[in-house]
Write an enzyme that holds these catalytic residues in place. Structure first.
Site, mmCIF file in Angstrom:
data_model
loop_
_atom_site.group_PDB
_atom_site.id
_atom_site.type_symbol
_atom_site.label_atom_id
_atom_site.label_comp_id
_atom_site.label_asym_id
_atom_site.label_seq_id
_atom_site.Cartn_x
_atom_site.Cartn_y
_atom_site.Cartn_z
ATOM 1 N N ARG A 74 0.858 -1.198 0.000
ATOM 2 C CA ARG A 74 0.000 0.000 0.000
ATOM 3 C C ARG A 74 0.887 1.239 0.000
ATOM 4 N NH1 ARG A 74 -3.927 -0.188 4.879
ATOM 5 N NH2 ARG A 74 -4.955 -1.815 3.679
ATOM 6 N N ARG A 143 -2.075 6.313 9.689
ATOM 7 C CA ARG A 143 -2.096 5.835 8.288
ATOM 8 C C ARG A 143 -2.238 7.018 7.315
ATOM 9 N NH1 ARG A 143 -4.175 0.327 8.219
ATOM 10 N NH2 ARG A 143 -3.313 -0.714 10.044
ATOM 11 N N LYS A 207 -3.918 0.699 14.876
ATOM 12 C CA LYS A 207 -3.924 1.666 13.767
ATOM 13 C C LYS A 207 -4.600 2.973 14.175
ATOM 14 C CE LYS A 207 -6.343 -1.256 11.181
ATOM 15 N NZ LYS A 207 -7.232 -1.895 10.197
ATOM 16 N N LYS A 209 -6.246 6.740 12.351
ATOM 17 C CA LYS A 209 -6.637 7.326 11.060
ATOM 18 C C LYS A 209 -7.122 8.763 11.213
ATOM 19 C CE LYS A 209 -7.802 2.830 9.186
ATOM 20 N NZ LYS A 209 -8.822 1.962 8.582
ATOM 21 N N CYS A 427 -15.210 -3.313 -0.536
ATOM 22 C CA CYS A 427 -13.832 -3.571 -0.119
ATOM 23 C C CYS A 427 -13.224 -4.624 -1.045
ATOM 24 C CB CYS A 427 -13.798 -4.036 1.328
ATOM 25 S SG CYS A 427 -14.388 -5.732 1.500
ATOM 26 N N CYS A 433 -7.741 -10.861 0.295
ATOM 27 C CA CYS A 433 -7.867 -10.530 1.712
ATOM 28 C C CYS A 433 -8.007 -11.801 2.553
ATOM 29 C CB CYS A 433 -9.057 -9.621 1.952
ATOM 30 S SG CYS A 433 -9.221 -9.250 3.709
ATOM 31 N N CYS A 472 -16.368 -8.917 5.162
ATOM 32 C CA CYS A 472 -16.348 -9.317 6.578
ATOM 33 C C CYS A 472 -16.699 -8.079 7.396
ATOM 34 C CB CYS A 472 -14.977 -9.904 6.953
ATOM 35 S SG CYS A 472 -13.743 -8.670 7.424
ATOM 36 N N CYS A 476 -13.953 -2.150 6.045
ATOM 37 C CA CYS A 476 -13.047 -1.426 5.143
ATOM 38 C C CYS A 476 -13.774 -0.565 4.108
ATOM 39 C CB CYS A 476 -12.115 -2.400 4.447
ATOM 40 S SG CYS A 476 -11.126 -3.351 5.601
HETATM 41 FE FE1 SRM Z 1 -9.142 -2.307 6.060
HETATM 42 C C1 SRM Z 1 -7.776 -4.993 7.570
HETATM 43 C C2 SRM Z 1 -8.256 -3.474 3.055
HETATM 44 C C3 SRM Z 1 -9.904 0.693 4.699
HETATM 45 C C4 SRM Z 1 -10.893 -1.487 8.876
HETATM 46 N N1 SRM Z 1 -8.117 -3.927 5.429
HETATM 47 C C5 SRM Z 1 -7.598 -4.900 6.226
HETATM 48 C C6 SRM Z 1 -6.733 -5.866 5.400
HETATM 49 C C7 SRM Z 1 -5.337 -5.337 5.421
HETATM 50 C C8 SRM Z 1 -6.822 -7.357 5.789
HETATM 51 C C9 SRM Z 1 -5.817 -7.887 6.755
HETATM 52 O O1 SRM Z 1 -5.615 -7.312 7.845
HETATM 53 O O2 SRM Z 1 -5.234 -8.930 6.452
HETATM 54 C C10 SRM Z 1 -7.387 -5.660 4.005
HETATM 55 C C11 SRM Z 1 -6.489 -5.962 2.805
HETATM 56 C C12 SRM Z 1 -7.322 -6.491 1.664
HETATM 57 C C13 SRM Z 1 -6.569 -6.614 0.391
HETATM 58 O O3 SRM Z 1 -6.416 -7.763 -0.099
HETATM 59 O O4 SRM Z 1 -6.168 -5.612 -0.172
HETATM 60 C C14 SRM Z 1 -7.941 -4.267 4.141
HETATM 61 N N2 SRM Z 1 -8.963 -1.503 4.251
HETATM 62 C C15 SRM Z 1 -8.673 -2.178 3.110
HETATM 63 C C16 SRM Z 1 -8.899 -1.321 1.881
HETATM 64 C C17 SRM Z 1 -7.915 -1.604 0.761
HETATM 65 C C18 SRM Z 1 -10.349 -1.508 1.430
HETATM 66 C C19 SRM Z 1 -10.683 -0.959 0.057
HETATM 67 O O5 SRM Z 1 -11.352 -1.682 -0.650
HETATM 68 O O6 SRM Z 1 -10.312 0.154 -0.275
HETATM 69 C C20 SRM Z 1 -8.760 0.073 2.531
HETATM 70 C C21 SRM Z 1 -7.352 0.557 2.572
HETATM 71 C C22 SRM Z 1 -7.271 1.907 3.215
HETATM 72 C C23 SRM Z 1 -5.931 2.576 3.125
HETATM 73 O O7 SRM Z 1 -5.560 2.977 2.032
HETATM 74 O O8 SRM Z 1 -5.286 2.739 4.165
HETATM 75 C C24 SRM Z 1 -9.236 -0.227 3.942
HETATM 76 N N3 SRM Z 1 -10.138 -0.644 6.694
HETATM 77 C C25 SRM Z 1 -10.447 0.438 5.945
HETATM 78 C C26 SRM Z 1 -11.445 1.235 6.590
HETATM 79 C C27 SRM Z 1 -12.115 2.475 6.008
HETATM 80 C C28 SRM Z 1 -11.339 3.731 6.269
HETATM 81 O O9 SRM Z 1 -10.304 3.703 6.934
HETATM 82 O O10 SRM Z 1 -11.786 4.770 5.793
HETATM 83 C C29 SRM Z 1 -11.743 0.599 7.787
HETATM 84 C C30 SRM Z 1 -12.834 1.037 8.792
HETATM 85 C C31 SRM Z 1 -12.468 2.233 9.568
HETATM 86 C C32 SRM Z 1 -11.704 1.846 10.780
HETATM 87 O O11 SRM Z 1 -10.489 1.649 10.687
HETATM 88 O O12 SRM Z 1 -12.319 1.665 11.837
HETATM 89 C C33 SRM Z 1 -10.907 -0.580 7.845
HETATM 90 N N4 SRM Z 1 -9.255 -3.072 7.915
HETATM 91 C C34 SRM Z 1 -10.092 -2.622 8.907
HETATM 92 C C35 SRM Z 1 -10.001 -3.526 10.026
HETATM 93 C C36 SRM Z 1 -10.771 -3.391 11.366
HETATM 94 C C37 SRM Z 1 -10.069 -2.522 12.314
HETATM 95 C C38 SRM Z 1 -10.723 -2.495 13.657
HETATM 96 O O13 SRM Z 1 -10.596 -1.500 14.345
HETATM 97 O O14 SRM Z 1 -11.344 -3.470 14.070
HETATM 98 C C39 SRM Z 1 -9.110 -4.549 9.651
HETATM 99 C C40 SRM Z 1 -8.680 -5.761 10.483
HETATM 100 C C41 SRM Z 1 -7.677 -5.411 11.525
HETATM 101 O O15 SRM Z 1 -7.110 -4.324 11.569
HETATM 102 O O16 SRM Z 1 -7.446 -6.304 12.355
HETATM 103 C C42 SRM Z 1 -8.677 -4.233 8.319
HETATM 104 FE FE1 SF4 Z 2 -10.953 -7.840 3.951
HETATM 105 FE FE2 SF4 Z 2 -12.950 -7.593 5.628
HETATM 106 FE FE3 SF4 Z 2 -11.555 -5.455 4.961
HETATM 107 FE FE4 SF4 Z 2 -13.142 -6.542 3.201
HETATM 108 S S1 SF4 Z 2 -13.799 -5.610 5.146
HETATM 109 S S2 SF4 Z 2 -11.021 -5.934 2.821
HETATM 110 S S3 SF4 Z 2 -13.006 -8.687 3.659
HETATM 111 S S4 SF4 Z 2 -10.793 -7.165 6.098
#
Ligand code: SRM
Ligand code: SF4
Length: 578
Positions: A74, A143, A207, A209, A427, A433, A472, A476
């Site tokens: 990323r 981030r 993390k 944000k 997402c 993922c 899930c 995201c």
């Molecule tokens: Fe996310 C984990 C993709 C925005 C909450 N996110 C992941 C991972 C890295 C899976 C992993 O941990 O193994 C995903 C990678 C998938 C892949 O194959 O690419 C993933 N997140 C994404 C992206 C690429 C989704 C998208 O389709 O655009 C976004 C990348 C953002 C960036 O450029 O930094 C992305 N993730 C978000 C958002 C939305 C936002 O930030 O605006 C959230 C919800 C807001 C928040 O953080 O509360 C989000 N991602 C999570 C979480 C849950 C965190 C939590 O507090 O519980 C995880 C899992 C974790 O961290 O354990 C996660």
């Molecule tokens: Fe992966 Fe769940 Fe985030 Fe979708 S919402 S990219 S399935 S961690």
């Protein structure tokens, strides 16, 4: 908290010598496509995730091969702004080392999928060569800083972009580990004693944000950010920002102590105070965040544990002065504004819709080639939007026709996207993922097409509804703020959430559990029928559902968890015997 109770990741961070661990040795290990276990946690701070192709898992297992390990990288892009040259460099990396696609994320960053271990180093070097980086794109640190791509006048957007960059720079880890490992900077004797002035040696508990919104647009979903800055513009001048804290969307199915939460409004600060406010909030989270349980470690839980008043006192104790009272503002819009828009400096911009942010060439749309052609001719500045699209900005009047022709040639120009499709987000999900439970990105187009057909049949073709799909419950695609959200539970099964506010100021409500596509459409149909007949002028679908009592208005994360628990209990309790 005793050392014994700390989460295992805390130990890995402590032992890592400022994020070095044994990454170099892992990269050299020839027998596996994977990194050593501890290093898989540390590489996140460097912007890398270890993944495997889940479509190939069963076949590889049957052949007794190790999973098809590959990596996601990323790249941070503060406020999503990049030059044509940077876009070209990203395009080149995608075609040389990744899977021939670029993925624009919901936080305005680039992702590359399918990179092999041996190609990590050249890919990261190339990203840095283009003056972007991947450090802190993931990991327990701040981030990518989000900033609206929408506001006018043009000068205001410039100010917001600059502030995003400054926030990003200020909160970037100081360790030289990144430069040593990926950019061959010489290890200097003092580097392992280096100091992280803001984070300390174990970084944050989780993390973090930050986003900046400019009302009336809430395209960055400010209430989902750990720290949000809402621009206050008076008499055409940016005077400062309202500050929000404690937003976050991640939760786990069936674990009701986890929940999405809207950020709280803390007060107001002037523009010169923004960096100090950010540092004070980061430091408060560093000092009070829960390092024993990663599912309870985000700032939102810190605030709910301390109480908002105590949290605010702690923040102000770390600032030289108290925050001032918040100023008035109003959000009326979310999402991107498509097609051509005029800038205030005589240039114009065009917003290109991309299905869930995937930049690729398909028979109907050649987004990769088309955007490359525009970048090669240096006709625009590129802005990655918070909704996974791209704005081609600052197009000079004499270049507009050329851009239009290139867009049309590649199927990008006259995209007739319905209002709902234009507001859709999915997402990544399968196959990369590791946490996905159901399809998301690959399901967006088929599902939205069926939703559009239903809307058209019921006379709602012009009704714009925010629709978000995630594989899930981690959130995201920011699903819990949407008017309609599908959150993956198992292959082909989704929890359905309804009633978020169009402008991103209210959470939606768990409405159906483990529903199939047919169940979901059958659930939505009668609600659409009623909405078409009963809505008031300009009334949004989510607001209608709340006004008519179909769902309650949920503004507090713990209430969301209560509704989810009630729904789950009702589902699991046996039906009363007749
Ligand atoms: Fe996310 C984990 C993709 C925005 C909450 N996110 C992941 C991972 C890295 C899976 C992993 O941990 O193994 C995903 C990678 C998938 C892949 O194959 O690419 C993933 N997140 C994404 C992206 C690429 C989704 C998208 O389709 O655009 C976004 C990348 C953002 C960036 O450029 O930094 C992305 N993730 C978000 C958002 C939305 C936002 O930030 O605006 C959230 C919800 C807001 C928040 O953080 O509360 C989000 N991602 C999570 C979480 C849950 C965190 C939590 O507090 O519980 C995880 C899992 C974790 O961290 O354990 C996660
Ligand atoms: Fe992966 Fe769940 Fe985030 Fe979708 S919402 S990219 S399935 S961690």
């Amino acid at each position: 908290m005793t050392e014994k109770n700390l989460s295992p990741v805390e130990g890995i961070k402590t032992r890592s010598r400022h994020l070095r661990g044994s990454i170099v040795e892992s990269l050299r290990e020839p027998l596996s496509g994977a990194m050593h276990e501890d290093d898989t946690h540390l590489i996140k701070f460097h912007g890398i995730y270890q993944q495997d192709d889940r479509d190939l898992r069963a076949e590889r297992r049957s052949q007794r091969l190790e999973p098809a390990y590959q990596f996601m990288i990323r790249a941070r892009v503060p406020a999503g702004r990049c030059t044509s040259a940077q876009w070209l460099a990203m395009d080149q990396i995608a075609r040389t080392w990744a899977n021939q696609t670029l993925r624009l994320t919901t936080r305005q960053a680039f992702q590359f999928h399918g990179i092999l271990k041996r190609d990590l180093k050249p890919s990261i070097a190339a990203i840095n060569h283009a003056l972007l980086d991947t450090l802190a794109a993931c990991g327990d640190v701040n981030r990518n800083v989000m900033g609206t791509t929408l506001p006018f006048p043009t000068a205001l957007r410039g100010q917001i972009n600059d502030l995003c960059q400054r926030l990003s720079d200020h909160l970037t880890p100081r360790t030289r580990a990144y430069h040593e490992i990926w950019l061959d900077e010489q290890l200097i004797a003092s580097s392992v004693q280096e100091i992280e002035p803001i984070y300390g040696s174990t970084y944050l508990p989780r993390k973090f944000k930050i986003g900046i919104a400019v009302p009336p647009d809430n395209d960055v979903d400010i209430y989902s950010q750990d720290l949000g800055f809402i621009a206050i513009v008076e008499h055409g001048e940016l005077v400062g920002f309202n500050v929000t804290a404690g937003g976050g969307l991640g939760m786990s199915h069936g674990e009701f102590q986890t929940y999405p939460r809207l950020g709280d409004l803390l007060g107001f600060c002037t523009t010169p105070e923004v960096l100090a406010v950010a540092e004070a909030i980061v430091a408060t989270q560093r000092d009070f965040g829960d390092r024993t349980n990663r599912k309870h470690a985000r700032l939102k839980y810190t605030i709910d544990t301390l109480g908002l008043a105590r949290f605010k006192r702690e923040v102000e104790a770390r600032l030289a002065h108290p925050l001032r009272p918040a100023r008035a503002f109003q959000f009326t819009h979310n999402g991107d504004r498509y097609g051509w828009q005029e800038e205030t400096d005589g240039t114009s911009h065009f917003t290109v819709y991309l299905d869930s942010g995937r930049v690729q060439d398909t028979p109907t749309q050649q987004a990769l080639s088309g955007l490359r052609a525009i970048a090669e001719a240096d006709l625009a500045t590129f802005y990655l939007t918070p909704n996974q699209n791209v704005v081609l900005g600052h197009i000079a009047p004499e270049n507009r026709e050329r851009v239009q022709a290139l867009l049309a040639k590649h199927g990008l120009g006259e995209a007739h996207i319905s209002p709902t499709r234009g507001l859709s987000i999915a997402c990544v999900g399968f196959p990369t993922c590791g946490l996905a439970m159901a399809e998301s990105e690959r399901y967006l187009v088929p599902f939205v097409s069926r939703l559009e057909a239903l809307q058209t049949r019921l006379g709602l073709a012009d009704a714009a509804m925010t629709i978000r799909i995630t594989g899930c419950p981690n959130g995201c695609g920011r699903p819990y703020l949407a008017e309609i959200a599908l959150v993956g539970k198992a292959p082909g099964r989704y929890n359905l959430y309804l009633g978020g506010a169009f402008n991103g100021t209210r959470l939606n409500v768990p409405y159906r559990e483990s529903a199939s596509e047919e169940d979901i459409l059958l659930t939505l149909e009668p609600l659409f029928v009623r909405y078409a007949a009963e809505r008031t002028a300009q009334e949004r679908f989510g607001d209608y559902l709340v006004r008519t009592g179909v769902v309650p208005a949920i503004l507090v994360g713990t209430e969301f968890a209560q509704v989810a628990q009630t729904l789950a209990e009702r589902r699991s309790s046996p039906a009363p015997s007749s």
